[in-house]
Design a protein around this motif. Structure first.
Motif, mmCIF file in Angstrom:
data_model
loop_
_atom_site.group_PDB
_atom_site.id
_atom_site.type_symbol
_atom_site.label_atom_id
_atom_site.label_comp_id
_atom_site.label_asym_id
_atom_site.label_seq_id
_atom_site.Cartn_x
_atom_site.Cartn_y
_atom_site.Cartn_z
ATOM 1 N N PHE A 202 0.828 -1.211 0.000
ATOM 2 C CA PHE A 202 0.000 0.000 0.000
ATOM 3 C C PHE A 202 0.862 1.260 0.000
ATOM 4 C CE2 PHE A 202 0.435 1.289 4.387
ATOM 5 C CZ PHE A 202 0.559 0.126 5.104
ATOM 6 N N VAL A 203 2.085 1.137 0.493
ATOM 7 C CA VAL A 203 2.989 2.281 0.401
ATOM 8 C C VAL A 203 3.439 2.455 -1.050
ATOM 9 C CG1 VAL A 203 5.234 3.168 1.098
ATOM 10 C CG2 VAL A 203 3.741 2.131 2.773
ATOM 11 N N SER A 204 3.771 1.328 -1.714
ATOM 12 C CA SER A 204 4.121 1.407 -3.136
ATOM 13 C C SER A 204 2.981 2.008 -3.934
ATOM 14 C CB SER A 204 4.429 0.018 -3.691
ATOM 15 O OG SER A 204 5.495 -0.576 -3.017
ATOM 16 N N ALA A 205 1.753 1.592 -3.587
ATOM 17 C CA ALA A 205 0.595 2.112 -4.317
ATOM 18 C C ALA A 205 0.524 3.626 -4.186
ATOM 19 C CB ALA A 205 -0.679 1.463 -3.794
ATOM 20 N N SER A 206 0.814 4.120 -3.009
ATOM 21 C CA SER A 206 0.785 5.573 -2.833
ATOM 22 C C SER A 206 1.842 6.256 -3.679
ATOM 23 C CB SER A 206 1.021 5.927 -1.365
ATOM 24 O OG SER A 206 -0.173 5.836 -0.661
ATOM 25 N N TYR C 447 -4.357 -8.497 0.519
ATOM 26 C CA TYR C 447 -4.348 -8.151 1.926
ATOM 27 C C TYR C 447 -3.304 -7.104 2.253
ATOM 28 C CZ TYR C 447 -7.390 -12.125 2.273
ATOM 29 O OH TYR C 447 -8.428 -12.974 2.096
ATOM 30 N N ALA C 448 -2.383 -6.854 1.363
ATOM 31 C CA ALA C 448 -1.335 -5.885 1.663
ATOM 32 C C ALA C 448 -1.439 -4.622 0.841
ATOM 33 C CB ALA C 448 0.035 -6.514 1.420
ATOM 34 N N SER C 449 -2.311 -4.604 -0.171
ATOM 35 C CA SER C 449 -2.273 -3.459 -1.059
ATOM 36 C C SER C 449 -3.158 -2.314 -0.606
ATOM 37 C CB SER C 449 -2.642 -3.868 -2.486
ATOM 38 O OG SER C 449 -3.912 -4.450 -2.501
ATOM 39 N N LEU C 450 -3.951 -2.522 0.449
ATOM 40 C CA LEU C 450 -4.773 -1.423 0.957
ATOM 41 C C LEU C 450 -4.309 -1.089 2.368
ATOM 42 C CD1 LEU C 450 -8.262 -2.728 -0.173
ATOM 43 C CD2 LEU C 450 -7.003 -0.845 -1.168
ATOM 44 N N ASP C 451 -4.209 0.199 2.659
ATOM 45 C CA ASP C 451 -3.774 0.621 3.990
ATOM 46 C C ASP C 451 -4.822 0.200 5.024
ATOM 47 O OD1 ASP C 451 -3.137 1.976 6.337
ATOM 48 O OD2 ASP C 451 -2.394 3.733 5.268
ATOM 49 N N PRO C 452 -4.437 -0.669 5.955
ATOM 50 C CA PRO C 452 -5.439 -1.185 6.893
ATOM 51 C C PRO C 452 -6.050 -0.115 7.791
ATOM 52 C CG PRO C 452 -3.235 -1.914 7.505
ATOM 53 C CD PRO C 452 -3.110 -1.236 6.195
ATOM 54 N N ARG C 453 -5.407 1.050 7.887
ATOM 55 C CA ARG C 453 -5.960 2.095 8.766
ATOM 56 C C ARG C 453 -6.849 3.074 8.039
ATOM 57 N NH1 ARG C 453 -3.319 0.940 13.965
ATOM 58 N NH2 ARG C 453 -2.191 -0.831 13.174
ATOM 59 N N MET C 454 -6.966 2.899 6.739
ATOM 60 C CA MET C 454 -7.775 3.859 5.989
ATOM 61 C C MET C 454 -9.066 3.207 5.533
ATOM 62 S SD MET C 454 -4.882 5.708 3.666
ATOM 63 C CE MET C 454 -5.938 6.706 2.669
ATOM 64 N N ARG C 455 -10.137 3.955 5.688
ATOM 65 C CA ARG C 455 -11.402 3.440 5.155
ATOM 66 C C ARG C 455 -11.326 3.392 3.634
ATOM 67 N NH1 ARG C 455 -15.405 4.473 9.596
ATOM 68 N NH2 ARG C 455 -14.433 6.190 10.697
ATOM 69 N N VAL C 456 -12.208 2.596 3.078
ATOM 70 C CA VAL C 456 -12.219 2.435 1.625
ATOM 71 C C VAL C 456 -12.366 3.772 0.923
ATOM 72 C CG1 VAL C 456 -13.556 1.518 -0.301
ATOM 73 C CG2 VAL C 456 -13.015 0.065 1.640
ATOM 74 N N GLN C 457 -13.226 4.630 1.445
ATOM 75 C CA GLN C 457 -13.423 5.898 0.741
ATOM 76 C C GLN C 457 -12.155 6.737 0.782
ATOM 77 O OE1 GLN C 457 -14.506 9.232 2.169
ATOM 78 N NE2 GLN C 457 -15.073 8.749 4.262
ATOM 79 N N SER C 501 -13.550 -9.635 1.915
ATOM 80 C CA SER C 501 -12.863 -10.860 1.506
ATOM 81 C C SER C 501 -11.801 -10.519 0.474
ATOM 82 C CB SER C 501 -13.877 -11.818 0.879
ATOM 83 O OG SER C 501 -14.299 -11.302 -0.380
ATOM 84 N N GLY C 502 -10.987 -11.512 0.122
ATOM 85 C CA GLY C 502 -9.898 -11.295 -0.832
ATOM 86 C C GLY C 502 -10.388 -10.770 -2.166
ATOM 87 N N GLY C 503 -11.434 -11.403 -2.686
ATOM 88 C CA GLY C 503 -11.952 -10.984 -3.981
ATOM 89 C C GLY C 503 -12.482 -9.562 -3.935
ATOM 90 N N GLN C 504 -13.138 -9.210 -2.861
ATOM 91 C CA GLN C 504 -13.670 -7.858 -2.735
ATOM 92 C C GLN C 504 -12.540 -6.838 -2.655
ATOM 93 O OE1 GLN C 504 -15.939 -8.788 0.735
ATOM 94 N NE2 GLN C 504 -17.872 -8.847 -0.380
ATOM 95 N N ARG C 505 -11.479 -7.192 -1.941
ATOM 96 C CA ARG C 505 -10.354 -6.258 -1.863
ATOM 97 C C ARG C 505 -9.710 -6.039 -3.217
ATOM 98 N NH1 ARG C 505 -6.946 -7.067 3.688
ATOM 99 N NH2 ARG C 505 -8.539 -8.223 4.782
ATOM 100 N N GLN C 506 -9.652 -7.082 -4.031
ATOM 101 C CA GLN C 506 -9.090 -6.909 -5.361
ATOM 102 C C GLN C 506 -9.948 -5.956 -6.171
ATOM 103 O OE1 GLN C 506 -6.176 -7.330 -5.349
ATOM 104 N NE2 GLN C 506 -5.579 -8.968 -6.707
ATOM 105 N N ARG C 507 -11.250 -6.022 -5.974
ATOM 106 C CA ARG C 507 -12.116 -5.089 -6.683
ATOM 107 C C ARG C 507 -11.819 -3.659 -6.259
ATOM 108 N NH1 ARG C 507 -17.065 -7.618 -8.673
ATOM 109 N NH2 ARG C 507 -16.889 -9.848 -8.268
ATOM 110 N N ILE C 508 -11.627 -3.482 -4.946
ATOM 111 C CA ILE C 508 -11.310 -2.141 -4.454
ATOM 112 C C ILE C 508 -9.980 -1.684 -5.049
ATOM 113 C CG2 ILE C 508 -10.814 -0.757 -2.418
ATOM 114 C CD1 ILE C 508 -12.510 -2.714 -0.818
ATOM 115 N N ALA C 509 -9.012 -2.593 -5.065
ATOM 116 C CA ALA C 509 -7.703 -2.234 -5.616
ATOM 117 C C ALA C 509 -7.832 -1.846 -7.082
ATOM 118 C CB ALA C 509 -6.737 -3.401 -5.457
ATOM 119 N N LEU C 510 -8.664 -2.576 -7.813
ATOM 120 C CA LEU C 510 -8.868 -2.267 -9.219
ATOM 121 C C LEU C 510 -9.533 -0.896 -9.358
ATOM 122 C CD1 LEU C 510 -8.607 -3.259 -12.066
ATOM 123 C CD2 LEU C 510 -10.690 -4.572 -11.799
#
Lengths: 312, 316, 674
Positions: A202-206, C447-457, C501-510
């Motif tokens: 997520f840091v890379s993404a930023s 599981y690692a590509s979204l900052d766990p402390r930030m809401r989706v928005q 879930s994993g699939g949902q997070r990938q959608r968010i990442a996309l």
């Protein structure tokens, strides 16, 4: 030199699945938002709640208590020294004639004050040091951490005692003394955390979306490293109180008539031999209970934050 | 392997150098010259100045630092004007007794902590586990001298099983060894706090390992629980302990100080305490350097031991 | 003659601190000697628990609550532990997925293989070691005598897996349970291990249970397959019958959702909506009903039994289907997009010229550089506007590194990366920030590509905030639109990543990657971390978004079928080099490079006929180290066609058709005239 972590996490059983969904992406399982989840986990831990209550109790007891039960803690009263508990004196008197119960309150004030101040100093210093080292990387990181290594090789208590021979006696001085040498472990912890976080996707993404360094540090690294810092502060408080006890016991604590729980135990060997149990066990007991409560709270915080991150 | 050891020794040397610099700076700040100790507190400034010149205390700091380093290399830790002996001699006199106490305590704590930690991990979340975890927590939160006081109160004064302080007749480590009851309480006091932290670590290390797949495979081979614990778990779970022991040396030294003071056992710790009271900075800071050297050496030995025990750690 | 293993009505529950997982429910199946039976299902369906139940190795809190397990004529359920232990590793053995963590890191290979022999046969140390040597040779471990003293971390993944098989076979068990034996391995190594298992079964006659999620793996080497879903067996049939005439809707959808090499890339993949049920609280009726398009009230109320008129083909469904989905007759076709983009007609957008990236390997206190990992070596590629380029290869081939070079996470050590003719990453400050709008990435690990402390928005808004685009309201609007496009409810905005879930997070990442409307999106292993039935959801989504937004994309995956489905052109990489480049058809039907050819031949496909037709092992040997790649052509050490020139001279990229290039001295086809 390697530093082993001590994860006290037990493996959480993995429930097999997630709820049934209707929208194509599936329903979103509502667990609880970030901090709420951590708080809930924390309060689920009964021991942690007890610990918190104990800490609050001691704060009230030591600071508010004297307002209700004020005793003489400054003028020596040679007539009433070493009296056993009873009558006027709830816990007897000490060798200066001071009411022991009141002295415990007084000693607790300084113990809490020094504990918190020292922990605050150590955490602030350590966090800054570790964060800068972790972010800078390269040579700067290397030098900064070598300095930490060197200082860590020196037994903390010895150094503090040596300096206490010249520079002790007040709450401020002792807080500084303890705090200025306790920042090493938080520095290591924070640096390690920052290094781990830096490589996260997520840091890379930023970076990929164009965020500059400042934004990454402020919005991503610091909030995520915060949990480590908070847990560490709690343990620092416990450790600082213990070090204060050692310093006081050896006679290098606060200047008379101030006292701390450690100082009160300074003559403990004599008290024990003479049978003055009321001058030893109540104080010691309070000390142990306060440190224990703080450790319990710290442990529970650590578990709570980790659960939050691991919940899937 | 030899290359690694040499490289680590070089690093260790640099660390010790850094420590020496800090200690020297402290020494210079706290007690730039022992002139007043020798000549008396009311000595004339002129006498002080000439004494300083005679003994080299007026040279620039850097020069003094190098001569200080030179002394260290020759294991000359300075001279105690308060006790009128060279510090090295003082160390030699007391080292044996302290070493006995500390090593005995370390051994005792390991003998208890390792099996205890494993037992707790295997019987996780049972009554026994909770009891010991609680006990560990309490011990961990207790200043070591407080435990000592409690032991003295009950075991020495109330029940008279052990003496409350170490008898003056114990002057060498051998004698201490020969009279176990004399040192029983100090050893137990010093060991207790270490048991708390060691067994906590051991428990979590054992838990981590029990969750690993290789334990499952070992069971799939048909090994009994005992065989799995002994032949597979033990070695892997103990590996982090080696590092931990290295890191615990400063704590052991501090504990040693408090225990010797409490039980009046004439060792390096008590020497340090006396020096504190005397403001005998030469002794104090020499001991600090000694402590640092022991810590660095301890970590080095631990690292080498790990590289021998763990084949994955192939030294670069 | 009794079956080697007979499981009847087995149920296993796992008690957690707050709930009980009904991991396995009423499972019955049988296993004969000389037979391999497949047990397939997604993660969480209970297949691993079933294997562990048979061995009696359930985790803390797990018990068998009913049913019987018969080994020959011995009943295992209820057997005292001492007796069970005598059978484990002796009559019944198991191999696991992760060979690195399954072997004791501090014990030598020899000791670990000899251990069961000493235990069960009372052999002396020497006898046990001899037997260990014997069985290591049996599993094809090269130089077994020298390996006896090695430690697990010194061997590669494929070799370690052989060791694990050796441990299982040391005491000549009658039944072998193989739990995802090849999932963690590279495709080419996977083929070797699967072939080994077949050989061993033929020679030793064990009854083998092959547990996996990969339909391709079971297609060619099992006689029967049991399909598991949510703890139950939902279908059980002979292999060929299962693939061509399945009856259960789940089996049908599952097989339809897997992208195939020969499939028409314009058609959508069958998609199973929703997620598998929570087994701490399973639904009352058929467990698949909530996701089944044919479900009726009866399905939701009553659980169907496992039956069938033909005793060799059982299924649990009230409204069974008849065979695979006929894609042409169902579902709307993906939005208009030409089947084959004419690559030559596209304007070049992204140009990678002679890209080089090497990672230093340091040693010593002073961290001297002693060697380097040659991750990417002299790769040249062009991606046209709106084109989808796929990068495929095994571990260490450099595809992920190349992706990082494209989006600027890493800087090339040599060569240039140009967007619309400009080297964008040479810019600084504001210019660089503006340039970054056009190159975005979707990461592998959901599981690692979204900052766990930030809401989706906050995560979705961030790209717009950083780039200073739009007012707060406009940003809000864009977020909602994007969320809708990726198929997530608006309530997702207020949630934290760990609630998905994993699939949902990938959608968010996309969604996040598309917020800036980039010209190029790099998707690094977009579906590898997801369950099989979820993958097709995300793949369909990606294909649709690609068509609607018209951006260029680079899809990186080790799975050739995924890449072929999403991409117009495919680049095949090996050890940092681009060895072949061409359209999906070029690669699949007209492969010029021996490596590409071997890849196609070894990838397990969910087609029993095709799998059984595979005879030779197309690729031998291990993957060389990227620190010291072979001289000349890097593939020569494993190539059946290698000659001396291959070691001396690096083969240049030559044309084999419009847009089809390969680098080989002895290609499988005639090169086009220069």
């Amino acid at each position: 030199m390697t530093e082993p972590e001590a994860p006290l996490l037990e493996g959480l059983g993995d429930a097999a699945g997630m709820p049934i969904g209707a929208p194509e992406g599936g329903e979103v399982q509502i667990i609880a938002s970030g901090w709420n989840l951590a708080l809930r986990e924390f309060f689920d831990n009964k021991l942690a709640v007890v610990g918190l209550v104990v800490i609050v109790f001691f704060i009230l007891f030591c600071f508010i208590g004297p307002l209700f039960d004020s005793t003489n803690q400054t003028l020596v009263n040679p007539l009433n020294t070493d009296l056993a508990p009873g009558g006027h004196y709830l816990l007897g008197t000490d060798e200066h004639g001071f009411d022991e119960f009141g002295r415990i309150m007084l000693g607790g004030q300084t113990a809490l004050e020094i504990g918190f101040f020292a922990a605050a100093i150590a955490t602030v210093l350590g966090t800054l040091w570790g964060a800068i080292a972790g972010l800078a990387g390269g040579l700067v990181d290397g030098i900064m951490m070598r300095i930490v290594d060197v200082l860590l090789s020196i037994p903390l208590l010895f150094l503090v005692l040596v300096l206490a021979t010249k520079y002790s006696g007040t709450v401020v001085r002792l807080s500084l003394l303890i705090g200025l040498f306790s920042w090493l472990i938080p520095a290591r912890l924070v640096r390690g955390e920052v290094l781990t976080l830096r490589t996260r996707d997520f840091v890379s993404a930023s970076r990929v979306m164009g965020a500059n360094r400042r934004r990454i540090v402020l919005r991503h690294l610091i909030p995520n490293a915060l949990s480590v810092v908070i847990v560490n502060v709690t343990f620092q408080v416990a450790d600082s109180i213990l070090i204060l006890a050692y310093i006081g016991f050896l006679g290098f604590g606060l200047q008379f008539p101030s006292t701390s729980w450690g100082d009160m135990l300074g003559g403990a060997q004599n008290y024990v031999t003479e049978g003055y149990w009321w001058l030893v066990y109540p104080v010691g007991g309070c000390l142990v209970v306060l440190v224990l409560a703080t450790n319990l709270v710290g442990d529970a915080l650590r578990d709570a934050f980790d659960v939050r991150l691991r919940r899937r | 392997m030899m290359g690694y050891i040499i490289r680590r020794l070089a690093t260790a040397l640099i660390v010790v150098l850094g420590v020496a610099a800090i200690i020297f700076a402290l020494l210079h700040w706290l007690a730039p010259s022992p002139a007043y100790d020798v000549l008396g507190a009311k000595a004339q400034p002129a006498a002080v100045a000439s004494w300083n010149k005679l003994h080299g205390y007026d040279r620039p700091e850097i020069v003094q630092f190098f001569s200080y380093l030179g002394d260290l290399v020759h294991l000359n830790f300075g001279y105690s004007y308060k006790l009128s002996q060279s510090v090295s001699a003082l160390f030699k006199e007391n080292a044996g007794r302290s070493a006995y106490l500390t090593l005995a305590a370390l051994l005792l704590s390991l003998i208890i902590a390792v099996p205890l930690g494993i037992m707790q991990a295997v019987r996780r979340n049972t009554f026994g586990d909770y009891t010991f975890t609680t006990l560990n927590f309490v011990l961990y939160s207790m200043p070591s001298f407080f435990l000592g006081l409690i032991l003295i109160q009950f075991l020495a004064l109330d029940w008279g099983v052990f003496p409350p302080t170490v008898s003056d007749s114990i002057t060498t480590a051998w004698q201490a060894f020969d009279h176990p009851t004399q040192l029983a309480l100090p050893i137990v006091t010093l060991a207790a706090i270490n048991v708390a932290s060691f067994s906590r670590y051991m428990r979590s290390s054992a838990l981590d390992n029990l969750a690993q797949d290789y334990i499952r495979l070992a069971r799939a081979k048909g090994l009994s629980q005992r065989a799995v614990l002994f032949h597979h778990l033990l070695r892997n779970a103990c590996l982090p302990m080696i590092t931990l022991i290295g890191l615990s040396i400063p704590t052991l030294l501090a504990g040693n100080l408090l225990t010797e003071y409490l039980f009046n056992y004439p060792g390096l710790g008590l020497l340090f305490y006396t020096a504190l009271g005397n403001l005998d900075y030469n002794v104090l800071l020499a001991y600090v350097i000694l402590g640092a050297i022991l810590t660095v050496l301890g970590n080095l030995i631990a690292d080498v031991a790990i590289s021998i025990a763990d084949p994955r750690v192939r030294l670069d | 003659m009794p079956a080697a293993l007979e499981v009847d009505n087995l149920s296993t529950h796992i008690k957690l601190s707050r709930s009980t997982v009904q991991a396995v429910g009423n499972v019955s199946f049988g296993l004969d000697t000389h037979e391999t039976v497949g047990l397939v299902g997604e993660s969480g369906c209970g297949k691993s628990m079933l294997g562990l139940s048979i061995l009696g190795l359930l985790p803390n809190g797990g018990h068998i609550i009913e049913g019987s397990i018969k080994l020959g004529d011995r009943e295992l359920v209820g057997l005292p532990d001492a007796d069970l232990r005598r059978l484990r590793g002796n009559e019944v053995a198991m191999i696991f997925q992760d060979s690195l963590s399954s072997l004791n890191p501090t014990k030598s290979i020899g000791k670990q293989v000899a251990e069961p022999v000493r235990l069960h046969r009372g052999a002396s140390k020497k006898e046990a070691y001899d037997r260990a040597l014997e069985v290591l040779e049996l599993v094809g471990l090269p130089q077994p005598r020298e390996r006896l003293r090695d430690f697990p971390h010194q061997l590669s993944g494929g070799l370690r897996q052989r060791v694990m098989i050796a441990i299982a076979l040391a005491c000549e068990p009658k039944v072998l349970l193989a739990d995802e034996p090849t999932t963690a391995l590279d495709v080419t190594i996977q083929a070797q291990i699967l072939r080994l298992l077949d050989d061993l079964r033929d020679r030793l006659g064990m009854a083998t249970l092959l547990i996996t999620h990969d339909m391709g793996v079971v297609a060619g080497r099992t006689s029967r397959i049991n399909v598991m879903y949510a703890g139950r067996i939902v279908e059980s049939a002979e292999t060929h019958e299962l693939f061509t005439g399945m009856r259960h809707p789940y089996t049908q959808s599952l097989l339809g959702s897997i992208p195939r090499l020969e499939q028409d890339a314009t058609k959508p993949l069958v998609s199973i909506p929703g997620l598998p049920p929570d087994l701490t609280n399973p639904p009352a009726g058929c467990r698949f009903a909530p996701r089944c398009s044919r479900a009726t009230d009866q399905c939701r109320a009553q659980e169907p039994p496992l039956t069938g008129e033909d005793p060799s083909h059982l299924f649990a469904c009230w409204h069974p289907v008849e065979g695979p989905i006929n894609l042409t007759s169902q579902m709307r076709v993906v939005a208009e997009r030409a089947a084959h983009l004419d690559v030559r007609a596209l304007k070049p957008l992204l140009q990678i010229e002679n890209a080089v990236r090497e990672y230093p390997v340091t040693a010593g206190v002073l961290k001297r550089k002693v060697a380097s990992v040659k991750a990417v070596s002299d790769v040249t590629l062009t991606v046209g506007e709106g084109e989808a380029l796929g990068l495929v290869g095994e571990s260490g081939c450099g595809k992920t590194t190349l992706g990082k070079l494209v989006v600027g996470i890493e800087k090339p050590d040599g060569g240039r990366i140009m967007l619309a003719g400009k080297e964008v990453f040479r810019n600084r400050g504001r210019a660089l920030r503006l340039a970054r709008r056009d190159l975005q990435m979707m990461f592998q690990d959901p599981y690692a590509s979204l900052d766990p402390r930030m809401r989706v928005q906050a995560s979705l808004r961030e790209p717009l905030v950083v780039q200073g685009i739009g007012t707060a309201r406009e940003q809000d609007q864009k977020m909602r639109t994007m969320l809708d496009e990726v198929g997530l409810p608006l309530s997702a905005l207020e949630r934290y990543p760990h609630e998905f879930s994993g699939g949902q997070r990938q959608r968010i990442a996309l969604a996040r990657a598309l917020m800036l409307e980039p010209k190029v999106v790099v998707a690094d292993e977009p579906v590898s971390a997801l369950d099989v039935s979820i993958r097709s959801q995300v793949l369909n989504l990606m294909k649709r978004l690609q068509a609607e937004h018209g951006m260029a994309s680079i899809v990186i995956s080790h799975d050739l079928a995924v890449v072929k489905y999403l991409a117009d052109r495919i680049g095949v990489m090996y050890l940092g080099k681009l060895v072949e480049l061409g359209t999906g058809d070029d690669i699949y039907r007209r492969a010029a490079h021996p490596y590409t050819d071997a890849l196609i031949k070894t990838i397990p496909v969910p087609d029993p006929a095709a799998e059984s037709a595979k005879t030779e092992i197309a690729i031998r040997g291990e993957l060389p180290s990227p620190i010291t790649p072979p001289s000349g052509c890097r593939f020569r050490t494993r190539c059946p066609r290698a000659a001396s020139i291959c070691a001396e001279q690096e083969p240049p990229l030559r044309q084999f058709g419009p847009g089809h290039q390969a680098a080989c001295h002895f290609p499988l086809q005639e090169a086009a005239p220069a």
